[in-house]
Design a protein around this motif. Structure first.
Motif, mmCIF file in Angstrom:
data_model
loop_
_atom_site.group_PDB
_atom_site.id
_atom_site.type_symbol
_atom_site.label_atom_id
_atom_site.label_comp_id
_atom_site.label_asym_id
_atom_site.label_seq_id
_atom_site.Cartn_x
_atom_site.Cartn_y
_atom_site.Cartn_z
ATOM 1 N N HIS A 101 112.732 30.225 7.025
ATOM 2 C CA HIS A 101 112.874 30.615 8.421
ATOM 3 C C HIS A 101 111.624 30.223 9.157
ATOM 4 C CE1 HIS A 101 116.729 32.548 7.882
ATOM 5 N NE2 HIS A 101 116.285 32.754 6.658
ATOM 6 N N ASP A 102 111.839 29.466 10.187
ATOM 7 C CA ASP A 102 110.741 28.806 10.859
ATOM 8 C C ASP A 102 110.694 29.264 12.306
ATOM 9 O OD1 ASP A 102 109.658 26.614 12.559
ATOM 10 O OD2 ASP A 102 109.285 25.763 10.575
ATOM 11 N N PRO A 103 109.589 29.880 12.732
ATOM 12 C CA PRO A 103 109.528 30.434 14.088
ATOM 13 C C PRO A 103 109.813 29.415 15.188
ATOM 14 C CG PRO A 103 107.658 31.191 12.778
ATOM 15 C CD PRO A 103 108.379 30.188 11.942
ATOM 16 N N ALA A 104 109.280 28.198 15.055
ATOM 17 C CA ALA A 104 109.470 27.218 16.133
ATOM 18 C C ALA A 104 110.932 26.790 16.233
ATOM 19 C CB ALA A 104 108.583 25.998 15.908
ATOM 20 N N LEU A 105 111.577 26.618 15.086
ATOM 21 C CA LEU A 105 112.988 26.227 15.108
ATOM 22 C C LEU A 105 113.856 27.366 15.601
ATOM 23 C CD1 LEU A 105 113.047 24.239 11.766
ATOM 24 C CD2 LEU A 105 113.491 23.298 14.045
ATOM 25 N N GLN A 106 113.535 28.588 15.191
ATOM 26 C CA GLN A 106 114.304 29.737 15.666
ATOM 27 C C GLN A 106 114.106 29.920 17.172
ATOM 28 O OE1 GLN A 106 112.885 32.627 12.792
ATOM 29 N NE2 GLN A 106 114.820 32.529 11.665
ATOM 30 N N ALA A 107 112.884 29.710 17.649
ATOM 31 C CA ALA A 107 112.626 29.813 19.092
ATOM 32 C C ALA A 107 113.392 28.742 19.857
ATOM 33 C CB ALA A 107 111.121 29.699 19.356
ATOM 34 N N ALA A 108 113.500 27.567 19.261
ATOM 35 C CA ALA A 108 114.238 26.484 19.927
ATOM 36 C C ALA A 108 115.709 26.844 20.069
ATOM 37 C CB ALA A 108 114.072 25.178 19.139
ATOM 38 N N VAL A 109 116.278 27.396 19.016
ATOM 39 C CA VAL A 109 117.691 27.796 19.076
ATOM 40 C C VAL A 109 117.884 28.921 20.089
ATOM 41 C CG1 VAL A 109 119.572 28.842 17.750
ATOM 42 C CG2 VAL A 109 118.219 27.003 16.745
ATOM 43 N N ASN A 168 121.207 20.969 7.228
ATOM 44 C CA ASN A 168 121.445 19.613 7.710
ATOM 45 C C ASN A 168 120.201 19.074 8.424
ATOM 46 O OD1 ASN A 168 122.780 17.295 8.496
ATOM 47 N ND2 ASN A 168 124.461 18.353 9.508
ATOM 48 N N GLY A 169 119.532 19.955 9.172
ATOM 49 C CA GLY A 169 118.262 19.557 9.787
ATOM 50 C C GLY A 169 117.262 19.141 8.726
ATOM 51 N N LYS A 170 117.227 19.906 7.649
ATOM 52 C CA LYS A 170 116.278 19.545 6.596
ATOM 53 C C LYS A 170 116.696 18.265 5.893
ATOM 54 C CE LYS A 170 113.051 21.070 3.281
ATOM 55 N NZ LYS A 170 112.445 22.204 2.551
ATOM 56 N N LEU A 171 118.005 18.016 5.796
ATOM 57 C CA LEU A 171 118.471 16.733 5.238
ATOM 58 C C LEU A 171 117.943 15.568 6.069
ATOM 59 C CD1 LEU A 171 120.294 15.049 3.305
ATOM 60 C CD2 LEU A 171 122.133 15.384 4.961
ATOM 61 N N GLY A 224 119.210 20.509 22.551
ATOM 62 C CA GLY A 224 117.984 21.307 22.754
ATOM 63 C C GLY A 224 116.837 20.927 21.845
ATOM 64 N N ALA A 225 116.956 19.795 21.144
ATOM 65 C CA ALA A 225 115.882 19.219 20.314
ATOM 66 C C ALA A 225 115.714 19.902 18.963
ATOM 67 C CB ALA A 225 114.543 19.166 21.053
ATOM 68 N N TYR A 226 116.718 20.665 18.516
ATOM 69 C CA TYR A 226 116.586 21.278 17.191
ATOM 70 C C TYR A 226 116.414 20.206 16.105
ATOM 71 C CZ TYR A 226 117.677 23.982 13.010
ATOM 72 O OH TYR A 226 117.622 24.547 11.765
ATOM 73 N N SER A 227 117.327 19.237 16.070
ATOM 74 C CA SER A 227 117.200 18.158 15.073
ATOM 75 C C SER A 227 115.990 17.281 15.373
ATOM 76 C CB SER A 227 118.474 17.321 15.029
ATOM 77 O OG SER A 227 118.864 16.930 16.341
ATOM 78 N N ALA A 236 114.955 20.773 25.916
ATOM 79 C CA ALA A 236 114.427 20.068 24.748
ATOM 80 C C ALA A 236 112.927 19.844 24.870
ATOM 81 C CB ALA A 236 115.156 18.731 24.579
ATOM 82 N N ARG A 237 112.489 19.440 26.042
ATOM 83 C CA ARG A 237 111.057 19.179 26.241
ATOM 84 C C ARG A 237 110.232 20.438 25.975
ATOM 85 N NH1 ARG A 237 107.574 16.259 24.890
ATOM 86 N NH2 ARG A 237 108.778 14.448 25.561
ATOM 87 N N ALA A 238 110.687 21.560 26.509
ATOM 88 C CA ALA A 238 109.958 22.823 26.292
ATOM 89 C C ALA A 238 109.960 23.197 24.813
ATOM 90 C CB ALA A 238 110.583 23.933 27.134
ATOM 91 N N ASN A 239 111.085 22.992 24.151
ATOM 92 C CA ASN A 239 111.172 23.324 22.725
ATOM 93 C C ASN A 239 110.250 22.443 21.885
ATOM 94 O OD1 ASN A 239 112.936 25.468 22.911
ATOM 95 N ND2 ASN A 239 114.773 24.207 22.653
ATOM 96 N N LEU A 240 110.208 21.165 22.205
ATOM 97 C CA LEU A 240 109.346 20.238 21.455
ATOM 98 C C LEU A 240 107.877 20.591 21.653
ATOM 99 C CD1 LEU A 240 111.351 17.039 22.321
ATOM 100 C CD2 LEU A 240 110.944 17.872 19.991
ATOM 101 N N ASP A 241 107.519 20.903 22.885
ATOM 102 C CA ASP A 241 106.120 21.243 23.158
ATOM 103 C C ASP A 241 105.750 22.541 22.456
ATOM 104 O OD1 ASP A 241 105.926 18.942 24.634
ATOM 105 O OD2 ASP A 241 106.118 19.924 26.583
ATOM 106 N N ARG A 242 106.646 23.525 22.498
ATOM 107 C CA ARG A 242 106.372 24.796 21.824
ATOM 108 C C ARG A 242 106.222 24.606 20.324
ATOM 109 N NH1 ARG A 242 110.725 27.100 22.250
ATOM 110 N NH2 ARG A 242 110.688 27.853 24.370
ATOM 111 N N ALA A 243 106.997 23.662 19.770
ATOM 112 C CA ALA A 243 106.933 23.399 18.336
ATOM 113 C C ALA A 243 105.720 22.555 17.943
ATOM 114 C CB ALA A 243 108.218 22.706 17.880
#
Ligand code: DHB
Ligand code: MG
Length: 222
Positions: A23-31, A48-51, A71-74, A101-108
């Protein structure tokens, strides 16, 4: 436990995801941000993301092309697979999605590695010709255009480029030869192209995960 009842396969998916993905905070925040912004919950499942992430690392990818950002999850998974000088170019038709997506990528913390191009992919892709080839292409946009996207994946790639197509199972509807559903027709046309076009060698596997019954095609540009 020999039949894949919904209860059983969901339990297995949770077990795989809990055990191997975590469980990854940045990915969970993106979702969460994607959901709050009203985007559909059609990002890839964690396994699938990890694949995607592992395929990029296994192939030594430095330049990744993604068609369909949402939203930039993948995209986060892919950006994290790259060396410091690596690059993801991701194409998104909806400006609202691109902003999320931009906000999610920057946060990650991977924002500086990712270029989001806002526009219809069929119009954006020709503008990418002449750059260094992409090492991995992930196709996850409007399924009706999959053959166009595969053509550009081959043109913008090189022998050895890995191409992944999302959603090729579509709840089993992909095997319905009489379908009139445009998304399934597009998916089937893409799979037929992977079979017939000498630029590719490919397979597809069904997936049963947090996003239900679907599948991914994995191709090599030869
Ligand atoms: C749909 C699209 C996707 O890319 C996906 O992963 C799931 C569903 C859709 O358009 O229905
Ligand atoms: Mg998808």
């Amino acid at each position: 436990m020999s039949e894949p009842t919904e209860d059983a396969w969901q339990r297995v998916d949770r077990y795989f995801a809990d055990t191997l993905v975590g469980h990854d905070p940045a990915l969970q925040a993106a979702v969460a941000a994607q959901h709050a912004a009203g985007l559909p919950a059609i990002e890839v499942a964690p396994v699938n993301g990890k694949l995607l992430h592992l395929l990029a690392r296994m192939s030594g990818a430095r330049r990744v092309l993604e068609i369909g950002t949402l939203g930039a999850y993948s995209t986060i998974w892919l950006a994290r697979s790259l060396p410091a000088d690596g690059r993801v170019v991701t194409i998104e038709a909806e400006p609202h999605n691109a902003a999320v997506a931009r906000a999610n990528l920057d946060r990650a913390g991977v924002g500086e590695r990712v270029d989001i191009i806002v526009g219809r992919a069929a119009e954006v892709l020709p503008t990418l010709a002449g750059q260094d080839p992409f090492d991995l292409v992930f196709i996850d946009a409007d399924k009706e255009s999959n053959t166009i996207y595969l053509d550009w994946a081959a043109r913008l790639g090189r022998p050895g480029t890995v191409v992944v197509v999302d959603n090729v199972g579509r709840g089993g509807r992909v095997a319905d030869a009489d379908t009139t559903e445009p998304q399934v027709l597009g998916t089937r046309a893409g799979l037929q192209m992977l079979a017939d076009d000498p630029r590719f060698d490919a397979t597809a596997i069904q997936t049963l995960d947090a996003k239900g019954w679907d599948g991914v095609a994995i191709a090599l540009v030869v």
